[in-house]
Write an enzyme that holds these catalytic residues in place. Structure first.
Site, short mmCIF file in Angstrom:
data_model
loop_
_atom_site.label_atom_id
_atom_site.label_comp_id
_atom_site.label_asym_id
_atom_site.label_seq_id
_atom_site.Cartn_x
_atom_site.Cartn_y
_atom_site.Cartn_z
N SER A 227 8.06 -3.18 0.91
CA SER A 227 8.35 -3.28 2.35
C SER A 227 7.19 -3.92 3.10
CB SER A 227 8.65 -1.89 2.93
OG SER A 227 7.57 -1.00 2.71
N LYS A 228 5.97 -3.48 2.82
CA LYS A 228 4.81 -4.00 3.54
C LYS A 228 4.40 -5.37 2.99
CE LYS A 228 3.37 0.73 4.47
NZ LYS A 228 4.45 1.33 3.66
N CYS B 117 1.22 8.27 4.11
CA CYS B 117 2.32 8.97 4.78
C CYS B 117 2.17 10.47 4.60
CB CYS B 117 3.68 8.48 4.26
SG CYS B 117 3.88 8.58 2.47
#
Length: 314
Positions: free
Chosen positions: A128-129, A241
């Site tokens: 995603s990043k 996270c």
């Protein structure tokens, strides 16, 4: 709260007394528990390497979805509609969108990579990043996307191809073994993931203080090695996270105490935040950690996240 659907897997679990004790020192635990028991509102990031934001928005909205802007990422939108299988949309298959949690979009925005930069994404899967960074540098420059677990590296490879990334190399090794010199480095470190309870009961079930200490040791190793790979004047973003101070402010404190030229920079984003932790269970951290970004699920109706922007001074 945007999504009013409770996660039955979380709701029926008992919270560990030690976790309740620790987190009650850090936040309003009842509010944290309340938000953690509800599903996240799904969010997407539009991949501007393939289509413009406006073009993709029109395509998605024509299918009956409501899109709401994520304040801290111009390509990010919360998405709501009758369908919840966003990953099955044609736009996802074509790489026009990436299904990505809104808080997960923060680290690349804070890293602020520019066209021409040589970038290391040290813990890259599922991508995603990495794909967000590639869009930001407009396929100009270069990305080393590393993943230690080869099975997770498969999804990383699929996603970078689906999103039309051209300027990358995928590597499969320990982050501590990477060599090179980089303008920008992202270390989205392995962690105890207590900020992701809303989507996964696993992080709640697996949590224990011993695991926190073990993971924090690995994080310190990754951050120290990453800083050594950074060019003078370069920027490193460390993110997790998890909501554990030992894995967040404690790791940043370790780095700035070890390297005089490691400077924490303030993070200016349109986002609700909770003050960084400077003292916890006998540990005292440098006031420099106050420049980091700590968000709890109840702050923005998102996952919990921690982000630090660190500059290597000349």
């Amino acid at each position: 709260m945007t999504n009013l659907t409770k996660n039955p897997n979380i709701e029926k679990l008992e919270w560990k007394p030690k976790m309740v004790e620790r987190y009650s020192k850090l936040t309003d635990f009842d509010k944290f528990k309340e938000y953690s028991e509800y599903y996240l509102t799904k969010s997407i990031r539009i991949n501007t390497l393939k289509k413009s934001i406006e073009e993709v928005k029109k395509r998605i909205e024509k299918q009956g979805f409501k899109l709401t802007q994520v304040p801290w990422c111009k390509e990010g939108f919360w998405i709501q509609g009758e369908r919840t299988d966003i990953g099955n949309l044609l736009e996802h298959t074509l790489g026009y969108i990436y299904v990505q949690e809104a808080a997960s979009m923060i680290p690349p925005v804070v890293l602020d990579p520019q066209p021409g930069d040589i970038v290391l994404d040290m813990c890259a899967a599922p991508g995603s990043k990495t794909t967000q960074i590639a869009a930001m540098i407009q396929n100009k420059g270069f990305i080393i996307a590393n993943e230690i677990e080869w099975k997770r590296g498969i999804s990383l490879g699929i996603n970078v191809q689906r999103c039309g990334i051209q300027n990358y190399v995928l590597t499969n090794m320990r982050g501590q073994d990477i060599k090179g010199s980089f303008d920008k480095i992202l270390i989205d470190a392995p962690c105890t993931a207590t900020g992701t309870i809303r989507k996964s009961a696993t992080s709640l079930l697996e949590w224990n203080p011993t695991r926190v200490k073990r993971v924090a040791k690995i994080q310190r190793e990754l951050l120290e090695h990453g800083f050594n790979l950074l060019k003078p004047g370069g920027i490193l973003v460390y993110s997790t996270c998890t909501l554990e101070p030992e894995e967040n402010e404690g790791v940043v404190d370790f780095l700035i105490n070890k390297f005089e030229n490691a400077k924490v920079e303030p993070i200016d984003l349109t986002i609700n935040r909770t003050p960084a932790v400077t003292e916890f269970e006998g540990a005292t951290y440098s006031d420099e950690v106050k420049k980091t970004l700590r968000i709890w699920p109840q702050d923005n109706d998102s996952e919990g996240f921690f982000v630090a922007r660190i500059k290597k001074e000349e």
